[in-house]
Structures are given as C-alpha cells and as structure tokens.
Design a protein around this motif. Sequence first.
Motif, short mmCIF file in Angstrom:
data_model
loop_
_atom_site.label_atom_id
_atom_site.label_comp_id
_atom_site.label_asym_id
_atom_site.label_seq_id
_atom_site.Cartn_x
_atom_site.Cartn_y
_atom_site.Cartn_z
N ASN A 186 0.85 4.60 4.24
CA ASN A 186 -0.21 5.51 4.64
C ASN A 186 -0.58 6.53 3.57
N ARG A 187 0.02 6.42 2.41
CA ARG A 187 -0.30 7.37 1.34
C ARG A 187 -1.73 7.18 0.81
N ILE A 188 -2.30 5.99 0.99
CA ILE A 188 -3.64 5.70 0.48
C ILE A 188 -4.50 5.14 1.61
N GLN A 189 -5.70 5.66 1.73
CA GLN A 189 -6.71 5.12 2.64
C GLN A 189 -7.86 4.55 1.80
N TYR A 190 -8.53 3.57 2.40
CA TYR A 190 -9.55 2.83 1.65
C TYR A 190 -10.73 2.55 2.56
N GLU A 191 -11.96 2.81 2.08
CA GLU A 191 -13.14 2.58 2.90
C GLU A 191 -14.30 2.10 2.04
N VAL A 192 -15.18 1.31 2.66
CA VAL A 192 -16.36 0.77 1.97
C VAL A 192 -17.59 1.10 2.80
N SER A 193 -18.63 1.61 2.12
CA SER A 193 -19.88 1.94 2.79
C SER A 193 -21.03 1.22 2.09
N LEU A 194 -21.79 0.42 2.85
CA LEU A 194 -22.91 -0.34 2.31
C LEU A 194 -24.21 0.16 2.91
N GLN A 210 -12.22 -4.00 -8.84
CA GLN A 210 -10.76 -3.92 -8.73
C GLN A 210 -10.11 -3.14 -9.88
N PRO A 211 -10.50 -3.36 -11.15
CA PRO A 211 -9.87 -2.56 -12.22
C PRO A 211 -10.18 -1.07 -12.10
N ILE A 212 -11.39 -0.72 -11.63
CA ILE A 212 -11.73 0.70 -11.47
C ILE A 212 -10.87 1.33 -10.38
N VAL A 213 -10.71 0.61 -9.27
CA VAL A 213 -9.87 1.11 -8.18
C VAL A 213 -8.42 1.22 -8.64
N GLU A 214 -7.96 0.23 -9.37
CA GLU A 214 -6.58 0.28 -9.89
C GLU A 214 -6.39 1.48 -10.81
N ASN A 215 -7.40 1.75 -11.66
CA ASN A 215 -7.35 2.91 -12.54
C ASN A 215 -7.29 4.21 -11.74
N ALA A 216 -8.05 4.25 -10.63
CA ALA A 216 -8.05 5.45 -9.77
C ALA A 216 -6.68 5.66 -9.13
N ILE A 217 -6.04 4.58 -8.73
CA ILE A 217 -4.72 4.69 -8.10
C ILE A 217 -3.68 5.17 -9.11
N TYR A 224 0.41 11.22 -5.24
CA TYR A 224 0.25 11.88 -3.94
C TYR A 224 1.28 11.36 -2.94
N GLU A 225 1.86 12.24 -2.18
CA GLU A 225 2.77 11.85 -1.11
C GLU A 225 2.00 11.36 0.12
N CYS A 226 0.78 11.88 0.30
CA CYS A 226 -0.07 11.44 1.41
C CYS A 226 -1.49 11.93 1.13
N GLY A 227 -2.44 11.39 1.88
CA GLY A 227 -3.81 11.88 1.80
C GLY A 227 -4.66 11.29 0.71
N GLY A 228 -4.16 10.27 -0.01
CA GLY A 228 -4.98 9.64 -1.03
C GLY A 228 -6.11 8.85 -0.41
N LEU A 229 -7.31 8.97 -0.98
CA LEU A 229 -8.49 8.29 -0.42
C LEU A 229 -9.31 7.67 -1.54
N ILE A 230 -9.65 6.40 -1.36
CA ILE A 230 -10.57 5.70 -2.27
C ILE A 230 -11.73 5.18 -1.43
#
Length: 325
Positions: A186-194, A210-217, A224-230
């Motif tokens: 639960n440390r990371i949440q992920y959402e897509v908006s079109l 995928q590489p951009i998201v990986e770079n962000a992580i 982060y221990e919690c609350g990470g959002l992409i």
Amino acid sequence: MKKLLLKIGPFYKKLLVFFIVNIVSIFLYVLVPLGKVRGLCLFLLALSYILAVPFILLPLKTLYLHFSCHRILSDERLPEDNADFCLINDFLQASYEKSHSIESALSDKNIDYLSKQINSHFFYNTLDSIRGRAFCDGAYFVADMIETLSSFFRYSISRKGNIVSIQDELQNLDSYMKIQMFRFGNRIQYEVSLESDSITRYQIPKLTLQPIVENAIIHGIESYECGGLISINIFETDSTIVIHVKDNGVGIPKEKLDQINLNFQNNHFESPEVQKKHMNIALNNINNRICLLYGSGFHLHIFSTKNLGTDVQITLPKILTEKEM
C-alpha cells in the motif's frame, strides 16, 4: 585491364605505321639501284626509328604505372621511402582493420541475437512451468504474479516494432505496476485518467510510459513509507497527444531540472557515462527516440517542485496506429 589496353592501343597503331614505312624503305633500298633513292630510303628509315622511340616507351611507362599502383591491392607493402606511398599504405591498413572489426562485430551481434532467442524461450518456458506448478498446488496468487511477469517481459523483449498503441503501452504499464504493488504493498497507489477511450488508438513509441514510471518510483517515492502516488493523465489537442506522468515524490532541484529540460529541448545526446551520472538514462533515451521518430518539435518536458513532486510531460503527434487506419 581492359581500360588500360584501350588507352595504349592508339600508340601501337601509330607504331605499326612506322614499321610499314621501315619495310617499304628497306624494299626500295634493295630493289632500286639509284643513289638518290637509296639515300632517301636511309633517311626515312633513320627518321622512323627516331620517331618510334617515344611510342614504344610511353606505353611501357603506362603499364609500369598501372601495375605499380595495383601493387597496393596486394599483401606486399609499398616502399616506405616515399611519403605518398606511406600514406596510402597506412590508409589501406586502417581500412582493412576497420573492415575486419566491423565483420567481427556483426558476427558477434548475430551470435548474441541467437543466444538471446534461446535464452528468452528458456526463460518463458521456465516461467510457464513454475506458474503451472503453482496453480496445481493452489497458490493462485503466485501463479497470477508469474503470469503477469511473463506478460511484461514478453512485451518488453519479444514484441516486434518500435511503435505501438497507447492501449498496448497502458496494458504493459498495468503489468509492471501490478508487480511493483506486490513489492511495495500500500505504499504506492496508481491511477490512469483518459480524456476518452478512443485516445488509446493513437501511437506511441514502445516502452515510453513504463521507464518514466520506474524512474518516478526509484528517484521520487521509493523512500516513502506510505502515501506514494503515481498518476497518468492523457488528453488530446487538434494535432497532438499529451501525456502527463505525475508523482508526489521528492522532486528535482531547480538547477538540475533546468539543465535536463535544456538537454531535452536541444535533443542533446549525452554519453552513457554522463547519463548514468545524472541518473536520467531512461528519460534521455525516451526523449531521443521521440525526437528521432517525430522531429525535434516533440520532446519531453519536466515540471517539478522540491518535496512536492514531479510531472513528466510527453508530447506526441496525433497519429493512429496502422491497424486503426
């Protein structure tokens, strides 16, 4: 050699004329007893020999130069007392070494390609076997994760073509995030908006999101221990597709951010060593591919605030994939 013979042929035709004059002069000298005629014959005979000397030497010089030049193509090196010959020898030696290096490199690449084919088949077959065993043992979650991992690698390694649809790219990103959320919980949440479902029909370079998201992580929210959002937000204009990949991570210092954006705008190709030092290998790779495919007018741009997060904007031309045309 044919050109050489054509070049020296006219000289020998002229030489033949002089031989005919010689023969006629000799016959007249023998057959006609008159002194004046014999004197004229001797004069013509001597003149023909004198005039024939250049026509004999010139073709011989041409042949000598031809075969001297063609010695360059043999294994024997030319004499090194001549500066021009030394330059030619050095050039040919360098050309031979370069050709040999290219041939060896191509051979190594072919072997490497075949090896990767064998390794990939072995890898997928092994994953499928493990998944089947996990499913039979009732470890359905493990089987599901192995199937997700297999799908991700199949897309990344085996899928042909450099251009895919946004839908394909999002599906691969779903597989990647499913694996990452298994790791981080639960440390990371992920959402897509079109903006619309039809937007997924447009094309995008393979392995952009995928590489951009990986770079962000890695550089943004891994600590982060919690609350990470992409979040992924995709919308369209009259002529472009705009994608925002946002995270609420640690952000990028302004000085470094300005340099990165300047490199993106100028399509600056950094060496792998410099990219590794700046920790932006993936982003440079994506930006360079976009510029090469669509022109320098399309590139990445990053917005970031220290300790508030980063937003990577991707601007692409609005082009349908081939299957949607």
